[in-house]
Design a protein around this motif. Structure first.
Motif: not given
Length: 469
Positions: A396-410
């Motif tokens: 399951v991968l992120v398709t939208h909102g990449l700029q709001r996340v980083f490794p380890g975040v929920t």
């Protein structure tokens, strides 16, 4: 103490007490909302993209084969013409005069031949007379010698008979020489006749060459020379009158880099994709203002070496041009099958991040936490990006909102379903073009009496061993 200082002194304790009473721990921010999806795993064909340029199969510079004054032209500039159409006429009068002179020389040579044959007959008659005279003189010598032995004649008669015999022998030798001369004259006259016939044929050809006709069918250019000008012909510096390019079918040339060329060779050896040297692989093309790929053709040629200056291999495709929309010189986008049919992982480009060293995606695990995964990208197929390595389709991968996340975040994911599109117009599978649909010009057979040096089997064996597009 001033009044203002007294007011500040009295208010300060009250402010400090209020701050101490309102202090409380900050609440944690809510998880970032992102859109997620599972990759699609579909059977696809990877279509390699190239930029090519259209070129006419036949291109002819129309030049005169004889020199003279341009009498007239007979074509509409920029229009389609057919092979054999009259394009221009060079003043034929000098060549007609040469034709008449050649005909007269033939008649003259025939007359000389007849004269030589008559002289031969005359020489043969003179030889027969000389031979008879020699026989008679020989007989006289024999009789006179018999009489001389009996002393029945004088020495003068003996000398006269011998002289007559010598004269007869000389006449016979002269007749033989005349016969040989007559035979030589006959051969000379016959050679003159053949020369005159050759000159007559050349004169007839020159008269034909005064009528300049289209050597191919196609579209003709403008007039480079107008009527009344003296033009030269029959040499490398012959005057250029116009040019013609064929229009249907038409070629498209493009260049593949070394990596692509090596890939095609490897796939051919593995048996997953046949080389374009062995089969006619389909090729799809569009012009810069067209949607999809409406033009379908096939590979027509792969060069025999890598260009050392550019490091590329030249390839050529051929397309039908029945509606005359394809013009030599236009740029075109070309799609060539770059793989066999296989299952691939597909994701949207919006799910791909990039840094200086690699491409990556963000995955969401079972605890809704973000993990970074490096990937290797392929071409776009059905509106989605092919992933060559890094994903197997179960993630399951992120398709939208990449700029709001980083490794380890929920995160707070919203699952969507990816959909493949078919807007490119390219098929999901392909087969080599069968021979009955080939547009390639077949090689002409060798003329009678000339052996052919084309060995198709050897050429195909070499192509298989070297790979190709």
């Amino acid at each position: 103490m001033s009044r203002l200082t007294l007011i500040i002194f009295l208010i300060q304790p009250l402010v400090l007490m209020a701050c101490n009473q309102n202090t409380a721990p900050l609440a944690a921010p809510p998880p970032a909302k992102v859109t997620t999806a599972r990759p699609l795993v579909l059977p696809v064909i990877e279509w390699d993209e190239y930029t090519g340029r259209l070129a006419a199969i036949d291109a002819v510079e129309v030049r005169a084969r004889v020199s003279g004054y341009l009498q007239s032209t007979h074509f509409e500039e920029g229009q389609l013409i057919k092979k054999g159409d009259l394009l221009a006429i060079i003043d034929p009068r000098p060549f007609v005069a040469e034709l008449n002179a050649s005909q007269a020389r033939i008649e003259e040579a025939h007359a000389k031949l007849a004269e030589s044959k008559s002289l031969l007959k005359q020489s043969q008659a003179e030889r027969a007379d000389a031979a008879a005279q020699l026989t008679l003189a020989d007989q006289r010598v024999s009789r006179v010698q018999q009489l001389a032995r009996k002393n029945a004649t004088t020495q003068d008669d003996v000398d006269v008979s011998k002289s007559e015999k010598s004269q007869a022998e000389a006449s016979l030798a002269a007749a033989d020489a005349m016969i040989e001369s007559s035979n030589a004259r006959i051969k000379t006259s016959e050679a003159a006749i053949e020369t005159a016939k050759a000159n007559l044929e050349a004169a007839q050809l020159n008269i034909q060459y005064t009528q300049i006709r289209a050597p191919i069918s196609g579209r003709i250019s403008r007039r480079y020379v107008t009527e009344g000008n003296l033009i030269s012909g029959g040499s490398e510096q012959s005057t250029l009158l116009t040019n013609i390019v064929s229009v249907n079918p038409i070629h498209c040339y493009f260049d593949a880099d070394e990596q692509a060329f090596l890939k095609y060779g490897r796939l051919s050896r593995e048996g997953t994709r046949k080389s374009s040297r062995d089969v006619k692989n389909p090729v799809y093309m569009r012009l810069i203002d067209e949607q999809g790929f409406p033009h379908i053709g096939h590979m027509d040629f792969v060069d025999n070496r890598i260009d050392p200056n550019t490091g590329t291999m030249r390839g050529r495709a051929i397309f039908a041009n029945n509606d005359d929309t394809l013009t030599p010189g236009l740029f075109a986008e070309v799609r060539l099958p770059g793989s066999g049919r296989h299952d691939s992982v597909l994701i949207p480009d919006s799910a791909i991040g990039s840094d200086q060293s690699e491409k990556y995606v963000y995955l969401v695990d079972s605890e809704k936490q973000i993990k970074r995964q490096a990937v290797k990208l392929g071409p776009i197929v059905k509106g989605l990006r092919v992933i060559r390595s890094g994903l197997d389709g179960s993630e399951v991968l992120v398709t939208h909102g990449l700029q709001r996340v980083f490794p380890g975040v929920t995160v707070d994911p919203t699952l969507e379903t990816l959909k493949a599109t078919s807007g490119s117009g390219l098929p999901d599978d392909y087969e080599p073009v069968p021979p009955e649909k080939w547009l390639t010009r077949r090689s002409a057979p060798a003329p009678p009496g000339i052996s052919s040096n084309i060995h198709q089997t050897g050429a195909q064996t070499s192509a298989r061993s070297n790979g190709g597009q």
